[in-house]
Design a protein around this motif. Structure first.
Motif, PDB file in Angstrom:
ATOM      1  N   ALA A  89       0.833  -1.209   0.000  1.00  0.00           N
ATOM      2  CA  ALA A  89       0.000   0.000   0.000  1.00  0.00           C
ATOM      3  C   ALA A  89       0.866   1.256   0.000  1.00  0.00           C
ATOM      4  CB  ALA A  89      -0.929  -0.006   1.215  1.00  0.00           C
ATOM      5  N   LEU A  90       2.003   1.199   0.691  1.00  0.00           N
ATOM      6  CA  LEU A  90       2.908   2.345   0.706  1.00  0.00           C
ATOM      7  C   LEU A  90       3.478   2.615  -0.684  1.00  0.00           C
ATOM      8  CD1 LEU A  90       4.898   1.708   4.015  1.00  0.00           C
ATOM      9  CD2 LEU A  90       3.300   3.570   3.574  1.00  0.00           C
ATOM     10  N   THR A  91       3.803   1.547  -1.393  1.00  0.00           N
ATOM     11  CA  THR A  91       4.392   1.740  -2.731  1.00  0.00           C
ATOM     12  C   THR A  91       3.409   2.411  -3.680  1.00  0.00           C
ATOM     13  OG1 THR A  91       3.687  -0.425  -3.620  1.00  0.00           O
ATOM     14  CG2 THR A  91       5.810  -0.334  -2.444  1.00  0.00           C
ATOM     15  N   ARG A  92       2.121   2.325  -3.375  1.00  0.00           N
ATOM     16  CA  ARG A  92       1.116   2.929  -4.249  1.00  0.00           C
ATOM     17  C   ARG A  92       0.802   4.369  -3.834  1.00  0.00           C
ATOM     18  NH1 ARG A  92      -2.342  -2.639  -3.775  1.00  0.00           N
ATOM     19  NH2 ARG A  92      -1.246  -3.796  -5.417  1.00  0.00           N
ATOM     20  N   SER A  93       1.474   4.839  -2.780  1.00  0.00           N
ATOM     21  CA  SER A  93       1.296   6.220  -2.352  1.00  0.00           C
ATOM     22  C   SER A  93       2.056   7.145  -3.294  1.00  0.00           C
ATOM     23  CB  SER A  93       1.806   6.402  -0.919  1.00  0.00           C
ATOM     24  OG  SER A  93       1.119   5.543  -0.039  1.00  0.00           O
ATOM     25  N   ALA A  94       1.959   8.436  -3.038  1.00  0.00           N
ATOM     26  CA  ALA A  94       2.612   9.427  -3.902  1.00  0.00           C
ATOM     27  C   ALA A  94       4.110   9.183  -3.974  1.00  0.00           C
ATOM     28  CB  ALA A  94       2.334  10.827  -3.373  1.00  0.00           C
ATOM     29  N   THR A  95       4.681   9.467  -5.138  1.00  0.00           N
ATOM     30  CA  THR A  95       6.119   9.306  -5.344  1.00  0.00           C
ATOM     31  C   THR A  95       6.878  10.259  -4.431  1.00  0.00           C
ATOM     32  OG1 THR A  95       5.724   8.762  -7.641  1.00  0.00           O
ATOM     33  CG2 THR A  95       7.964   9.416  -7.069  1.00  0.00           C
ATOM     34  N   PRO A  96       8.011   9.801  -3.815  1.00  0.00           N
ATOM     35  CA  PRO A  96       8.793  10.694  -2.962  1.00  0.00           C
ATOM     36  C   PRO A  96       9.199  11.956  -3.709  1.00  0.00           C
ATOM     37  CG  PRO A  96       9.561   8.430  -2.754  1.00  0.00           C
ATOM     38  CD  PRO A  96       8.560   8.457  -3.872  1.00  0.00           C
ATOM     39  N   ALA A  97       9.366  13.042  -2.958  1.00  0.00           N
ATOM     40  CA  ALA A  97       9.631  14.336  -3.568  1.00  0.00           C
ATOM     41  C   ALA A  97      10.897  14.361  -4.386  1.00  0.00           C
ATOM     42  CB  ALA A  97       9.706  15.408  -2.475  1.00  0.00           C
ATOM     43  N   HIS A  98      11.967  13.614  -3.924  1.00  0.00           N
ATOM     44  CA  HIS A  98      13.224  13.690  -4.673  1.00  0.00           C
ATOM     45  C   HIS A  98      13.168  12.903  -5.964  1.00  0.00           C
ATOM     46  CE1 HIS A  98      14.079   9.670  -3.160  1.00  0.00           C
ATOM     47  NE2 HIS A  98      13.983  10.100  -1.928  1.00  0.00           N
ATOM     48  N   GLY A  99      12.251  11.939  -6.091  1.00  0.00           N
ATOM     49  CA  GLY A  99      12.049  11.218  -7.341  1.00  0.00           C
ATOM     50  C   GLY A  99      13.243  10.449  -7.834  1.00  0.00           C
ATOM     51  N   THR A 100      14.098   9.981  -6.926  1.00  0.00           N
ATOM     52  CA  THR A 100      15.286   9.243  -7.324  1.00  0.00           C
ATOM     53  C   THR A 100      15.271   7.859  -6.720  1.00  0.00           C
ATOM     54  OG1 THR A 100      16.622   9.945  -5.445  1.00  0.00           O
ATOM     55  CG2 THR A 100      16.557  11.429  -7.343  1.00  0.00           C
ATOM     56  N   ASP A 101      16.309   7.113  -7.013  1.00  0.00           N
ATOM     57  CA  ASP A 101      16.404   5.720  -6.604  1.00  0.00           C
ATOM     58  C   ASP A 101      17.521   5.525  -5.584  1.00  0.00           C
ATOM     59  OD1 ASP A 101      15.322   3.171  -6.954  1.00  0.00           O
ATOM     60  OD2 ASP A 101      16.980   2.543  -8.230  1.00  0.00           O
ATOM     61  N   HIS A 102      17.844   6.555  -4.816  1.00  0.00           N
ATOM     62  CA  HIS A 102      18.983   6.472  -3.895  1.00  0.00           C
ATOM     63  C   HIS A 102      18.585   7.091  -2.577  1.00  0.00           C
ATOM     64  CE1 HIS A 102      22.985   7.187  -2.210  1.00  0.00           C
ATOM     65  NE2 HIS A 102      23.416   6.287  -3.047  1.00  0.00           N
ATOM     66  N   PRO A 103      19.035   6.508  -1.427  1.00  0.00           N
ATOM     67  CA  PRO A 103      18.617   7.025  -0.125  1.00  0.00           C
ATOM     68  C   PRO A 103      19.064   8.454   0.142  1.00  0.00           C
ATOM     69  CG  PRO A 103      20.374   5.408   0.152  1.00  0.00           C
ATOM     70  CD  PRO A 103      19.895   5.323  -1.278  1.00  0.00           C
ATOM     71  N   HIS A 104      20.079   8.941  -0.575  1.00  0.00           N
ATOM     72  CA  HIS A 104      20.583  10.295  -0.344  1.00  0.00           C
ATOM     73  C   HIS A 104      20.129  11.261  -1.435  1.00  0.00           C
ATOM     74  CE1 HIS A 104      22.927   8.369   2.685  1.00  0.00           C
ATOM     75  NE2 HIS A 104      23.506   7.604   1.810  1.00  0.00           N
ATOM     76  N   GLY A 105      19.171  10.864  -2.238  1.00  0.00           N
ATOM     77  CA  GLY A 105      18.686  11.748  -3.258  1.00  0.00           C
ATOM     78  C   GLY A 105      19.520  11.774  -4.508  1.00  0.00           C
ATOM     79  N   LYS A 106      20.381  10.771  -4.720  1.00  0.00           N
ATOM     80  CA  LYS A 106      21.190  10.685  -5.916  1.00  0.00           C
ATOM     81  C   LYS A 106      20.769   9.462  -6.710  1.00  0.00           C
ATOM     82  CE  LYS A 106      25.162  12.627  -3.467  1.00  0.00           C
ATOM     83  NZ  LYS A 106      26.551  12.353  -3.026  1.00  0.00           N
ATOM     84  N   GLU A 107      20.954   9.488  -7.989  1.00  0.00           N
ATOM     85  CA  GLU A 107      20.642   8.315  -8.785  1.00  0.00           C
ATOM     86  C   GLU A 107      21.622   7.210  -8.481  1.00  0.00           C
ATOM     87  OE1 GLU A 107      18.130   7.952 -10.616  1.00  0.00           O
ATOM     88  OE2 GLU A 107      17.342   9.968 -10.747  1.00  0.00           O
ATOM     89  N   SER A 108      21.113   5.973  -8.361  1.00  0.00           N
ATOM     90  CA  SER A 108      21.996   4.843  -8.082  1.00  0.00           C
ATOM     91  C   SER A 108      22.558   4.300  -9.371  1.00  0.00           C
ATOM     92  CB  SER A 108      21.242   3.751  -7.331  1.00  0.00           C
ATOM     93  OG  SER A 108      20.148   3.317  -8.094  1.00  0.00           O
TER      94      SER A 108
END
Length: 243
Positions: free
Chosen positions: A224-243
């Motif tokens: 259910a969480l995964t279907r919530s709004a996309t995180p604000a940073h919109g990236t795939d990395h815990p620090h806001g950087k692309e992995s």
């Protein structure tokens, strides 16, 4: 403190055994050391409290290595017997904090210690290591099937430094081994809007259903969480950087 490593449980044993339970009272990884110390002081009997105070004084006075093993490392091994299993994790975290153990010292304790001592190291990481230097310890714990190590590995330090790929697989392993997702720090933020995690969870649910097995309740929660709004940073990395 060097001892033979305990043989990890098989996945089947971990899945059918007791779920990893939070420690009694304050969570060592989430509680500031000063508050954790007060928490223990209010609960330990006199002899145990005196032992802990002495161990903390020793660790603060002689934090470095002295000979083949430091005094505070010996105290880590005694903590379970002196403070009891309900408070041993917190006592060990306080000793590590008093010794101001860096990533090198924590790695030595982790590699040489028992499963209990390794778990304490994982709990201590967010208090002692600001950067990703100790991430190999988290990754090692995630390779085991020791449910208490898995739970400790997914505390605040793991939430901060694991990349998206490793974190998703760790969440799936929690479901597989019966580790409750309440142990996964920052779950809501990291799972929110994660389409790849949703795909993995859906595949796992289908496999269990096809095999006639129940789907863990926690899976529905994180899905259910995964279907919530996309995180604000919109990236795939815990620090806001692309992995």
């Amino acid at each position: 403190m060097t001892r033979p490593r305990a043989t990890p449980a098989t996945p089947e044993a971990a899945t059918t055994g007791d779920r990893a339970a939070p420690g009694e009272g304050a969570a060592p990884a989430l509680t500031p050391p000063a508050r954790l110390h007060r928490h223990l002081a209010e609960r330990l009997p006199g002899a145990a409290r005196a032992w802990l105070d002495q161990a903390l004084d020793e660790a603060a006075t002689h934090p470095g290595a002295h000979g083949p093993i430091s005094v505070w490392e010996l105290r880590l091994a005694e903590a379970g017997r002196r403070c009891g299993p309900a408070h041993a994790d917190a006592a060990r975290v306080l000793i590590l904090h008093a010794a101001d153990a860096d990533a090198e010292a924590l790695t030595r304790v982790y590699r040489q210690g028992t499963a209990d001592e390794r778990r304490a190291v994982l709990h201590a990481l967010p208090h002692l290591v600001p950067g990703p230097d100790a991430l190999p310890l988290v990754e090692d714990a995630l390779r085991t099937n020791d449910t208490r190590l898995l739970a400790a590995a997914l505390g605040p330090y793991g939430a901060r430094h694991l990349d998206a790929h490793a974190w998703r697989h760790a969440v799936l392993k929690c479901l597989f081994t019966g580790v409750g997702l309440d142990h996964v720090a920052d779950l809501d933020r990291r799972a929110r809007g994660d389409g790849e995690l949703a795909r993995m969870l859906g595949d796992y649910a289908e496999e269990r259903t096809a095999a006639g097995r129940t789907v863990p309740e926690d899976l529905h929660r994180v899905l259910a969480l995964t279907r919530s709004a996309t995180p604000a940073h919109g990236t795939d990395h815990p620090h806001g950087k692309e992995s």
